[in-house]
Design a protein around this motif. Structure first.
Motif, mmCIF file in Angstrom:
data_model
loop_
_atom_site.group_PDB
_atom_site.id
_atom_site.type_symbol
_atom_site.label_atom_id
_atom_site.label_comp_id
_atom_site.label_asym_id
_atom_site.label_seq_id
_atom_site.Cartn_x
_atom_site.Cartn_y
_atom_site.Cartn_z
ATOM 1 N N GLY A 53 17.925 -63.548 -55.649
ATOM 2 C CA GLY A 53 18.931 -63.875 -54.653
ATOM 3 C C GLY A 53 18.406 -64.160 -53.263
ATOM 4 O O GLY A 53 19.193 -64.430 -52.354
ATOM 5 N N MET A 54 17.089 -64.117 -53.035
ATOM 6 C CA MET A 54 16.556 -64.379 -51.703
ATOM 7 C C MET A 54 16.575 -65.875 -51.411
ATOM 8 O O MET A 54 16.224 -66.696 -52.257
ATOM 9 C CB MET A 54 15.124 -63.851 -51.575
ATOM 10 C CG MET A 54 14.589 -63.921 -50.162
ATOM 11 S SD MET A 54 12.994 -63.096 -49.984
ATOM 12 C CE MET A 54 12.822 -63.137 -48.198
ATOM 13 N N ASN A 55 17.004 -66.216 -50.212
ATOM 14 C CA ASN A 55 17.031 -67.609 -49.800
ATOM 15 C C ASN A 55 15.608 -68.150 -49.741
ATOM 16 O O ASN A 55 14.742 -67.554 -49.087
ATOM 17 C CB ASN A 55 17.699 -67.740 -48.424
ATOM 18 C CG ASN A 55 17.921 -69.173 -48.020
ATOM 19 O OD1 ASN A 55 16.973 -69.923 -47.811
ATOM 20 N ND2 ASN A 55 19.176 -69.558 -47.890
ATOM 21 N N GLU A 261 21.023 -71.510 -43.558
ATOM 22 C CA GLU A 261 21.619 -70.204 -43.845
ATOM 23 C C GLU A 261 22.097 -69.575 -42.536
ATOM 24 O O GLU A 261 21.284 -69.194 -41.692
ATOM 25 C CB GLU A 261 20.587 -69.302 -44.527
ATOM 26 C CG GLU A 261 21.106 -67.931 -44.886
ATOM 27 C CD GLU A 261 22.286 -67.986 -45.857
ATOM 28 O OE1 GLU A 261 23.398 -67.619 -45.433
ATOM 29 O OE2 GLU A 261 22.088 -68.392 -47.012
ATOM 30 N N ARG A 262 23.403 -69.472 -42.374
ATOM 31 C CA ARG A 262 23.985 -68.923 -41.142
ATOM 32 C C ARG A 262 24.356 -67.455 -41.267
ATOM 33 O O ARG A 262 24.680 -66.823 -40.253
ATOM 34 C CB ARG A 262 25.238 -69.734 -40.759
ATOM 35 C CG ARG A 262 25.001 -71.232 -40.548
ATOM 36 C CD ARG A 262 24.088 -71.469 -39.368
ATOM 37 N NE ARG A 262 23.849 -72.888 -39.148
ATOM 38 C CZ ARG A 262 24.594 -73.678 -38.385
ATOM 39 N NH1 ARG A 262 25.662 -73.164 -37.791
ATOM 40 N NH2 ARG A 262 24.285 -74.948 -38.218
ATOM 41 N N ASP A 263 24.296 -66.899 -42.448
ATOM 42 C CA ASP A 263 24.680 -65.502 -42.653
ATOM 43 C C ASP A 263 23.528 -64.574 -42.259
ATOM 44 O O ASP A 263 22.445 -64.630 -42.862
ATOM 45 C CB ASP A 263 25.049 -65.275 -44.112
ATOM 46 C CG ASP A 263 25.623 -63.882 -44.352
ATOM 47 O OD1 ASP A 263 25.855 -63.165 -43.356
ATOM 48 O OD2 ASP A 263 25.837 -63.519 -45.528
ATOM 49 N N PRO A 264 23.703 -63.710 -41.248
ATOM 50 C CA PRO A 264 22.611 -62.804 -40.837
ATOM 51 C C PRO A 264 22.200 -61.817 -41.923
ATOM 52 O O PRO A 264 21.065 -61.340 -41.936
ATOM 53 C CB PRO A 264 23.199 -62.067 -39.622
ATOM 54 C CG PRO A 264 24.341 -62.920 -39.146
ATOM 55 C CD PRO A 264 24.887 -63.571 -40.382
ATOM 56 N N LYS A 268 18.086 -59.977 -44.117
ATOM 57 C CA LYS A 268 17.727 -58.573 -44.245
ATOM 58 C C LYS A 268 16.825 -58.364 -45.451
ATOM 59 O O LYS A 268 17.079 -58.864 -46.535
ATOM 60 C CB LYS A 268 18.998 -57.725 -44.379
ATOM 61 C CG LYS A 268 18.732 -56.227 -44.391
ATOM 62 C CD LYS A 268 20.037 -55.452 -44.492
ATOM 63 C CE LYS A 268 19.773 -53.945 -44.518
ATOM 64 N NZ LYS A 268 21.041 -53.166 -44.626
ATOM 65 N N LEU A 269 15.750 -57.606 -45.247
ATOM 66 C CA LEU A 269 14.819 -57.277 -46.320
ATOM 67 C C LEU A 269 14.919 -55.795 -46.646
ATOM 68 O O LEU A 269 14.901 -54.949 -45.746
ATOM 69 C CB LEU A 269 13.372 -57.613 -45.923
ATOM 70 C CG LEU A 269 12.964 -59.084 -45.904
ATOM 71 C CD1 LEU A 269 11.539 -59.229 -45.395
ATOM 72 C CD2 LEU A 269 13.082 -59.700 -47.290
ATOM 73 N N ASP A 272 12.400 -53.674 -51.905
ATOM 74 C CA ASP A 272 12.574 -54.146 -53.268
ATOM 75 C C ASP A 272 11.586 -55.276 -53.550
ATOM 76 O O ASP A 272 10.602 -55.460 -52.818
ATOM 77 C CB ASP A 272 14.016 -54.608 -53.507
ATOM 78 C CG ASP A 272 14.490 -55.603 -52.450
ATOM 79 O OD1 ASP A 272 13.645 -56.074 -51.655
ATOM 80 O OD2 ASP A 272 15.697 -55.925 -52.427
ATOM 81 N N MET A 273 11.862 -56.064 -54.598
ATOM 82 C CA MET A 273 10.986 -57.151 -55.006
ATOM 83 C C MET A 273 10.841 -58.207 -53.923
ATOM 84 O O MET A 273 9.787 -58.830 -53.793
ATOM 85 C CB MET A 273 11.530 -57.778 -56.297
ATOM 86 C CG MET A 273 10.740 -58.982 -56.802
ATOM 87 S SD MET A 273 9.014 -58.586 -57.201
ATOM 88 C CE MET A 273 9.250 -57.556 -58.653
ATOM 89 N N GLN A 274 11.875 -58.421 -53.126
ATOM 90 C CA GLN A 274 11.825 -59.438 -52.085
ATOM 91 C C GLN A 274 10.771 -59.099 -51.031
ATOM 92 O O GLN A 274 9.958 -59.943 -50.644
ATOM 93 C CB GLN A 274 13.195 -59.596 -51.444
ATOM 94 C CG GLN A 274 14.263 -60.108 -52.405
ATOM 95 C CD GLN A 274 15.621 -60.255 -51.753
ATOM 96 O OE1 GLN A 274 15.785 -59.974 -50.573
ATOM 97 N NE2 GLN A 274 16.611 -60.688 -52.524
ATOM 98 N N LEU A 275 10.772 -57.853 -50.562
ATOM 99 C CA LEU A 275 9.775 -57.426 -49.579
ATOM 100 C C LEU A 275 8.375 -57.466 -50.173
ATOM 101 O O LEU A 275 7.417 -57.903 -49.521
ATOM 102 C CB LEU A 275 10.103 -56.020 -49.078
ATOM 103 C CG LEU A 275 9.123 -55.419 -48.060
ATOM 104 C CD1 LEU A 275 9.073 -56.263 -46.794
ATOM 105 C CD2 LEU A 275 9.499 -53.976 -47.730
#
Length: 378
Positions: A53-55, A261-264, A268-269, A272-275
């Motif tokens: 789900g990460m942009n 992407e305009r959503d703040p 956010k990290l 998890d796997m994204q970081l």
């Protein structure tokens, strides 16, 4: 004193000394296998973070920002003395090169991997030498010796590489199960892209779209490789040059991501796997693998480093099949073999061409000396 002790140990323990020498000769091979493991991990982690789900545009911003923060201290302290002069015109050129090669290439890569797979991303890197050669010929930076075998080898290798990429992308065929998954019920169907899974996308339209975007990313990366040669001549501080390009790419990607992407909340990290993917791609891929490649090129040359490119494909294919049950097809295997074969054809032609040039350069002084001695009367 250290030289004396080294010679003493060499004569007293000749077998141990020879074994240490052999281990030292294996270091470039170990380094390059490690680099390809890192690149395979880049494809796997990027796919995992984006599928969760990460942009993809935000992913590139964080990756380049972390790479800049890691490289900046080394660039400042290691190349502080004798660094080249940085003018406004040169700074603008570096800005444009970073935009075309890093910003566009990385953003398109992350978008494409959302529609394809980690194995496909690792496989298409084998086409980069062929695409680079074609671009260099078009820009008249590389010549083709049509009457020589090595000239034909580069042409055939380039055609094989591009053809293999097209076969991999558009020809499927029956699936190939590398690992026999014993699971009851019907065969596994690949979920749609963006649904949170890391498998292959089910839509053929999305796969074709992702393949075309991935080829565009590789073409931009090849253009970036070509543009490095003239810019390094103007600014030979390689580490500072890389740091500046990462900085510019971070700023450019940030504007791109904000526009998309305009959503703040998307910025956010969490822990998890994204970081983990951001840290891996920013620190290990950009910083550590960079130094390993530079060291290996210094020891063995650039052709030696390029020969290990297919290792990333093998590693990515294995872990994708083992961890995420990614499906491979016979068409994909044929395309991968064509890409790998094309890569080695291009490399063989380049090795032969460089060897012929070196022989000619070594013979010229001897010819001059013979002519000079014949012309001088005795």
């Amino acid at each position: 004193m250290s030289l004396y002790l080294q010679s003493l140990h060499k004569h007293r323990y000749p077998l141990a000394f020879s074994e240490l020498k052999k281990m030292g000769s294996y270091k470039p091979y170990i380094a390059m296998v490690s680099v390809q493991c890192v690149y395979a991990g880049m494809a796997l982690f990027s796919k995992a973070a984006i599928a969760k789900g990460m942009n993809p545009f935000i992913f590139v911003v964080y990756r380049q920002a972390l790479a800049f923060l890691v490289l900046a201290p080394f660039a400042f302290f290691l190349e502080r003395k004798g660094s080249a002069t940085l003018t406004y015109g040169l700074l603008f050129k570096i800005f444009l090169i970073a935009f075309s090669g890093l910003t566009l290439s990385l953003n398109l890569y992350c978008v494409a991997i959302n529609y394809t797979s980690a194995t496909f991303a690792a496989a298409t890197t084998n086409t980069i030498p062929a695409i680079t050669f074609i671009m260099a010929v078009v820009l008249r930076m590389e010549g083709i010796s049509v009457g020589k075998w090595h000239g034909w080898a580069k042409v055939v290798g380039s055609v094989m590489g591009v053809s293999g990429a097209l076969v991999y992308a558009f020809v499927k065929g029956p699936p190939v199960n590398l690992i026999n998954w014993s699971s009851p019920g019907p065969a596994r169907q690949s979920p749609p892209s963006g649904s949170g899974s890391i498998g292959d996308p089910s839509s053929s339209g999305e796969w074709i779209k992702g393949s075309l975007i991935m080829f565009s990313a590789n073409a931009l990366w090849s253009l970036w490789l070509i543009l490095q040669r003239p810019i390094i001549k103007q600014y030979p501080a390689k580490l500072r040059l890389t740091t500046l390009q990462c900085f510019f790419s971070c700023i450019q990607s940030a504007f791109w991501a904000i526009a998309k992407e305009r959503d703040p909340v998307a910025w956010k990290l969490g822990w998890d796997m994204q970081l983990l993917s951001v840290v891996y791609c920013g620190v290990i891929v950009t910083a550590i693998s960079y130094w390993l490649q530079v060291w290996a090129i210094e020891k063995k040359g650039p052709v030696f480093t390029a020969m290990f490119t297919p290792v990333a494909l093998i590693i990515a294919a294995f872990f994708s099949a083992f961890l995420w049950k990614e499906t491979l097809f016979r068409g994909s295997l044929v395309g991968a073999m064509l890409m790998v074969g094309g890569l080695y054809f291009v490399l063989w032609g380049k090795i032969k061409e460089d060897g012929n040039k070196e022989v000619k350069d070594n013979r010229r002084p001897e010819i001059k000396e013979e002519v000079t001695s014949d012309c001088i009367p005795v």
